[in-house]
Design an enzyme around this catalytic site. Structure first.
Site, PDB file in Angstrom:
ATOM      1  N   GLU A   1       0.830  -1.212  -0.009  1.00  0.00           N
ATOM      2  CA  GLU A   1       0.138   0.050   0.020  1.00  0.00           C
ATOM      3  C   GLU A   1       0.731   1.302   0.079  1.00  0.00           C
ATOM      4  O   GLU A   1       0.708   2.044  -0.598  1.00  0.00           O
ATOM      5  CB  GLU A   1      -0.914   0.067   1.256  1.00  0.00           C
ATOM      6  CG  GLU A   1      -2.046  -1.152   1.357  1.00  0.00           C
ATOM      7  CD  GLU A   1      -1.502  -2.533   1.795  1.00  0.00           C
ATOM      8  OE1 GLU A   1      -0.409  -2.775   1.886  1.00  0.00           O
ATOM      9  OE2 GLU A   1      -2.625  -3.115   2.302  1.00  0.00           O
TER      10      GLU A   1
ATOM     11  N   GLU B   1      -3.802  -6.815  17.300  1.00  0.00           N
ATOM     12  CA  GLU B   1      -2.638  -7.280  16.456  1.00  0.00           C
ATOM     13  C   GLU B   1      -1.773  -7.892  17.270  1.00  0.00           C
ATOM     14  O   GLU B   1      -0.891  -8.953  16.907  1.00  0.00           O
ATOM     15  CB  GLU B   1      -2.148  -6.352  15.386  1.00  0.00           C
ATOM     16  CG  GLU B   1      -1.134  -6.809  14.279  1.00  0.00           C
ATOM     17  CD  GLU B   1      -0.636  -5.566  13.254  1.00  0.00           C
ATOM     18  OE1 GLU B   1      -1.162  -5.727  12.327  1.00  0.00           O
ATOM     19  OE2 GLU B   1      -0.022  -4.859  13.753  1.00  0.00           O
TER      20      GLU B   1
ATOM     21  N   LYS C   1      -1.521 -11.241   2.594  1.00  0.00           N
ATOM     22  CA  LYS C   1      -0.582 -10.423   1.905  1.00  0.00           C
ATOM     23  C   LYS C   1      -0.101 -11.518   0.705  1.00  0.00           C
ATOM     24  O   LYS C   1      -0.255 -10.861  -0.632  1.00  0.00           O
ATOM     25  CB  LYS C   1       0.698 -10.126   2.634  1.00  0.00           C
ATOM     26  CG  LYS C   1       0.404  -8.923   3.509  1.00  0.00           C
ATOM     27  CD  LYS C   1       1.598  -8.556   3.965  1.00  0.00           C
ATOM     28  CE  LYS C   1       1.519  -7.334   5.279  1.00  0.00           C
ATOM     29  NZ  LYS C   1       2.729  -7.179   5.976  1.00  0.00           N
TER      30      LYS C   1
HETATM   31  O1  F6P Z   1      -0.247  -5.111   8.849  1.00  0.00           O
HETATM   32  C1  F6P Z   1       1.124  -5.816   9.273  1.00  0.00           C
HETATM   33  C2  F6P Z   1       2.025  -4.743   9.591  1.00  0.00           C
HETATM   34  O2  F6P Z   1       3.310  -5.170   9.497  1.00  0.00           O
HETATM   35  C3  F6P Z   1       1.859  -3.747  10.943  1.00  0.00           C
HETATM   36  O3  F6P Z   1       2.235  -4.514  11.915  1.00  0.00           O
HETATM   37  C4  F6P Z   1       2.498  -2.660  10.513  1.00  0.00           C
HETATM   38  O4  F6P Z   1       2.196  -1.550  11.285  1.00  0.00           O
HETATM   39  C5  F6P Z   1       2.213  -2.342   9.288  1.00  0.00           C
HETATM   40  O5  F6P Z   1       1.913  -3.774   8.430  1.00  0.00           O
HETATM   41  C6  F6P Z   1       3.078  -1.432   8.100  1.00  0.00           C
HETATM   42  O6  F6P Z   1       4.138  -1.699   7.981  1.00  0.00           O
HETATM   43  P1  F6P Z   1       5.237  -1.119   7.578  1.00  0.00           P
HETATM   44  O7  F6P Z   1       5.557   0.075   8.667  1.00  0.00           O
HETATM   45  O8  F6P Z   1       6.629  -1.711   7.424  1.00  0.00           O
HETATM   46  O9  F6P Z   1       5.253  -0.357   6.035  1.00  0.00           O
END
Ligand code: F6P
Length: 553
Positions: free
Chosen positions: A214, A354, A516
């Protein structure tokens, strides 16, 4: 294969010697009521309240008595909580599957490490440059808007805090606006970009891993947007990044000096205190950000040093355990009575669910009891006109945390009057949940309104409210950076204490990974790659999508 959690608590009962006494105490309390507990003890409010780090927790409207609290202390000892708190606070490895500490408290300590201090100083330089207008975009104009691009812990914490501390936004004359984009849904970024000028926009790419779909997708799109406006634009003047993966941020195109480090000993959902929180500091200035850290540090000190019986995070955690295991609560509601805290429930959903949404213990064995609860809620008074009905008369048992700042940032006479209504509603909801409305009162009120005996009989069961719904009130003077810091740290530590009692790892999140991986495969199929096969339902839905998006439509 993991056993299904059924709330039997067998292994908890065998692990903790006080468990049968807690069970017996709960059975005893099921025969009484919160109203009766108050009638029995005129000192109940004093005895069942705690103060720490600027917060006051009134837990008197709970289904607990003095014996329950003594048993909570026994449980704390039997679960070796002091040792577990020490391990967390001193940076020992507490995340065993990833072999890492979860040392977010080090980010807010006055005696923190050189690398943390250096990062705070660099953050301060960047924040001051942007807020003062000395940071210029590619056209030479000052920055007017900051857009944080991140998701999960790289969005929810910064966004919630940034919204909560809006009254501190323009205190030094800065007119900077902050925006948050998280979703892969193109509408999210498009809606924000439509309000902005590229010349005066600064993007913060916040991603611990710098691999999150994202975030990278939105960051790429933001860069394209800049270049579409001016293909010669120096994008380096419009991007800051925060990540553990500095090389990946450099490869994306952020200037090395504008990439702030983060460390794998900081969990994503505990990262707002790190440079991941730079969007907060952009909005409110570095002094206020340091106040936020100081408030959290004060709660850390309390958590590390107060005895279990006076320890606010421990008490909040054990009340949660109490209702989950002995009263079969499946969820708890967080109801902030302050508009600025409206994003708190969403933030707590990630923090709690989580962290403690786990079905094996630290040894990888299936657990036979419920772990993390479902967290939900919304700001009052709005929730009163939607879901509070279920809290009052539904068949489910939902403990509630009311969050009550005692003064408003809005100060006119009319504002003060509205705020008094807000507080009155919070206190009334707390009272109504605890006390309910008795059969006798309902009948009397109906009789006084002139209804016939038959009408009274018909209506009475609908209007009786059982009460006995436990709730905490966490109050503090105002939503200030310091109080908010303490409040967030309170819930962080609550979640950790519960994980220790349940013997689970609060700091990993392997379940998220499955979605994912699958999503990549489905994406490829939606994009025309037929090499993967899917179950019948997914395949039919893929066909629907393909049909809806076919050029002939
Ligand atoms: O959704 C899982 C996760 O790993 C969360 O724990 C984390 O806060 C989020 O994705 C965003 O991850 P990143 O900061 O690595 O983009």
């Amino acid at each position: 294969m993991a056993a299904k959690s059924n709330g039997n608590n067998n292994s908890l009962a065998s692990r903790y010697a006080c468990w049968p006494s807690l069970q017996a105490n709960a059975e005893l309390l099921k025969g009484t009521s919160i109203t009766q507990l108050f009638a029995d003890n005129p000192q109940r409010v004093e005895e069942f309240s705690l103060e720490a780090a600027g917060l006051r927790l009134d837990f008197s409207k709970n289904l607990v008595n003095t014996e329950t609290l003594q048993l909570f202390s026994s449980l704390s000892e039997q679960a070796k909580l002091p040792e577990a708190i020490h391990a967390l606070s001193t940076g020992e490895v507490v995340n065993h599957t990833e072999k890492r500490p979860a040392w977010h408290s080090a980010l807010r300590s006055a005696n923190t490490s050189e690398e943390v201090n250096q990062t705070l100083l660099r953050m301060e330089q960047l924040v001051n440059a942007v807020r003062s207008g000395s940071w210029r975009g590619y056209s030479g104009e000052a920055i007017t808007d900051v857009v944080n691009i991140g998701i999960g812990g790289s969005d929810l914490g910064p966004h919630m805090v940034s919204h909560a501390l809006m009254p501190y936004r323009h205190t030094d004359g800065s007119t900077l606006s902050c925006h948050y984009v998280s979703n892969i849904d193109p509408s999210d970024l498009n809606e924000v970009l439509a309000q902005l000028r590229p010349q005066t926009t600064l993007f913060i790419v916040a991603s611990k891993s710098f691999t999150t779909l994202e975030t990278l997708s939105n960051a790429n799109k933001a860069r394209d947007w800049l270049l579409q406006h001016d293909s010669d634009a120096d994008t380096g003047k419009h991007f800051i990044a925060v990540s553990t993966a500095i090389d990946k941020a450099v490869a994306f195109g952020v200037d090395a000096e504008n990439i702030l480090p983060m460390w794998d000993w900081v969990g994503g959902r505990y990262s707002l205190w790190s440079a991941i929180g730079i969007s907060i500091a952009m909005g409110i200035g570095m002094n206020h950000f340091r106040e936020l850290l100081a408030g959290a540090h004060a709660m850390d000190q309390h958590f590390a040093n107060a005895p279990a019986s006076e320890n606010m995070p421990i008490l909040l955690a054990l009340l949660g355990i109490w209702y989950s295991h002995f009263w079969h609560a499946q969820s708890y509601a967080v109801l902030p009575y302050d508009h600025y805290l409206k994003l708190l429930p969403e933030f707590l959903q990630q923090l709690d669910m989580e962290s403690n949404g786990k079905n094996v213990n630290q040894n990888g064995e299936a657990i036979d009891y419920n772990s993390g609860p479902i967290v939900w809620g919304a700001a009052g008074t709005n929730g009163q006109h939607s879901f509070h009905q279920l809290l009052h008369q539904g068949t489910r048992f939902v403990p509630v945390d009311f969050i009550l700042p005692l003064t408003s940032h809005q100060t006119s006479a009319t504002d003060q009057q509205q705020h008094r209504h807000l507080v009155a509603n919070c206190l009334s909801q707390s009272k109504a949940l605890a006390e309910g409305k008795s059969l006798q009162t309902v009948k009397q009120e109906l009789a006084e309104s002139g209804l016939s005996d038959t009408e009274i009989e018909t209506l009475t069961p609908h209007k009786v409210i059982a009460g006995n719904r436990p709730n905490n009130i966490i109050s503090f003077t105002q939503v200030t950076p310091r109080n908010l810091g303490a409040l967030i740290a309170l819930y962080e530590h609550k979640v950790y204490v519960q994980s220790v009692i349940w013997q689970i790892n609060a700091f990993d999140q392997w379940g998220v990974e499955l979605g994912k991986q699958l999503s990549n495969k489905v994406f490829n199929r939606l994009s025309g790659d037929n090499s993967e096969t899917f179950d019948a339902s997914t395949q039919a839905l893929i066909d629907h999508y393909t049909n809806a998006n076919s050029p002939t439509k």
